[in-house]
Design a protein around this motif. Structure first.
Motif, PDB file in Angstrom:
ATOM      1  N   UNK A 107     -47.512 -60.991 -11.522  1.00 53.75           N
ATOM      2  CA  UNK A 107     -48.066 -59.735 -12.216  1.00 53.75           C
ATOM      3  C   UNK A 107     -47.938 -58.802 -11.148  1.00 53.75           C
ATOM      4  N   UNK A 108     -47.048 -57.250 -11.452  1.00 54.04           N
ATOM      5  CA  UNK A 108     -46.760 -56.654 -10.084  1.00 54.04           C
ATOM      6  C   UNK A 108     -47.098 -54.832 -10.660  1.00 54.04           C
ATOM      7  N   UNK A 109     -47.327 -53.992  -9.998  1.00 53.21           N
ATOM      8  CA  UNK A 109     -47.238 -52.619  -9.959  1.00 53.21           C
ATOM      9  C   UNK A 109     -45.850 -52.223  -9.853  1.00 53.21           C
ATOM     10  N   UNK A 130     -52.214 -56.798 -21.490  1.00 51.60           N
ATOM     11  CA  UNK A 130     -52.059 -55.849 -22.252  1.00 51.60           C
ATOM     12  C   UNK A 130     -53.096 -55.050 -20.607  1.00 51.60           C
ATOM     13  N   UNK A 131     -52.688 -54.121 -20.730  1.00 52.26           N
ATOM     14  CA  UNK A 131     -53.145 -52.887 -19.884  1.00 52.26           C
ATOM     15  C   UNK A 131     -53.687 -50.689 -20.470  1.00 52.26           C
ATOM     16  N   UNK A 132     -54.985 -51.628 -20.589  1.00 55.20           N
ATOM     17  CA  UNK A 132     -55.622 -50.391 -21.140  1.00 55.20           C
ATOM     18  C   UNK A 132     -55.427 -48.704 -21.150  1.00 55.20           C
ATOM     19  N   UNK A 167     -56.132 -49.866 -16.950  1.00 55.68           N
ATOM     20  CA  UNK A 167     -56.246 -52.143 -16.328  1.00 55.68           C
ATOM     21  C   UNK A 167     -55.808 -52.739 -16.857  1.00 55.68           C
ATOM     22  N   UNK A 168     -55.619 -54.004 -15.871  1.00 54.18           N
ATOM     23  CA  UNK A 168     -54.703 -54.849 -16.349  1.00 54.18           C
ATOM     24  C   UNK A 168     -55.603 -56.173 -17.218  1.00 54.18           C
ATOM     25  N   UNK A 169     -55.172 -57.053 -18.235  1.00 50.70           N
ATOM     26  CA  UNK A 169     -55.903 -58.178 -18.866  1.00 50.70           C
ATOM     27  C   UNK A 169     -54.665 -58.904 -19.364  1.00 50.70           C
ATOM     28  N   UNK A 170     -55.225 -60.852 -19.133  1.00 53.17           N
ATOM     29  CA  UNK A 170     -54.436 -61.441 -19.206  1.00 53.17           C
ATOM     30  C   UNK A 170     -55.751 -62.426 -19.531  1.00 53.17           C
ATOM     31  N   UNK A 171     -55.117 -62.377 -20.930  1.00 51.50           N
ATOM     32  CA  UNK A 171     -55.527 -64.100 -20.913  1.00 51.50           C
ATOM     33  C   UNK A 171     -54.910 -64.890 -22.015  1.00 51.50           C
ATOM     34  N   UNK A 172     -54.609 -66.143 -21.586  1.00 51.40           N
ATOM     35  CA  UNK A 172     -53.913 -67.679 -21.976  1.00 51.40           C
ATOM     36  C   UNK A 172     -54.934 -68.154 -22.612  1.00 51.40           C
ATOM     37  N   UNK A 173     -54.137 -69.214 -23.390  1.00 50.64           N
ATOM     38  CA  UNK A 173     -54.457 -70.646 -24.266  1.00 50.64           C
ATOM     39  C   UNK A 173     -54.059 -71.878 -25.501  1.00 50.64           C
ATOM     40  N   UNK A 174     -54.577 -71.914 -25.925  1.00 54.44           N
ATOM     41  CA  UNK A 174     -53.789 -72.847 -26.851  1.00 54.44           C
ATOM     42  C   UNK A 174     -53.149 -71.803 -27.586  1.00 54.44           C
ATOM     43  N   UNK A 175     -52.111 -71.893 -28.688  1.00 52.94           N
ATOM     44  CA  UNK A 175     -50.646 -71.119 -29.629  1.00 52.94           C
ATOM     45  C   UNK A 175     -52.947 -71.031 -30.069  1.00 52.94           C
TER      46      UNK A 175
END
Length: 107
Positions: A11-13, A40-42, A46-54
């Motif tokens: 991730x970079x601007x 996602x960028x709100x 501000x950018x948020x990242x979520x990850x895990x199981x599908x």
């Protein structure tokens, strides 16, 4: 940490980061099964990242006091560009792999 089959995210601007300079964030999900990563960028930039199981095909039923351990998401930051981010992540992967058992089912 598993091998290269684990999902990675740089991730970079825009217009602020290059291969050699600028703020760069990076991460990797310690999971090679069915996974998801959402970025996602709100409205406040501000950018948020979520990850895990599908969650599309997740179907674990837990009985009683059973728990489900979710995959670890490792994240980092550098001010020296995407190239440094890639090198830092690679060094971290190599250090983690050396400390874990070689069996594929161990992570």
């Amino acid at each position: 940490m598993a091998a290269a089959s684990c999902p990675e995210v740089p991730v970079g601007r825009a217009h602020e980061v290059t291969e050699e300079s600028g703020p760069a964030w990076f991460g990797e999900l310690d999971w090679s099964g069915s996974w998801h990563i959402t970025m996602e960028t709100g409205s406040f930039e501000q950018t948020g990242i979520t990850s895990g199981y599908n969650t599309f095909d997740l179907g674990y039923k837990l009985a009683g006091i059973e728990t489900l351990k979710t995959p670890i998401f490792y994240a980092g930051y550098t001010s020296r560009g995407q190239g440094d981010a890639a090198r830092l992540l690679q060094c971290f992967q190599q250090a983690e792999i050396k400390t874990k058992n070689a069996g594929l089912g161990d992570w």
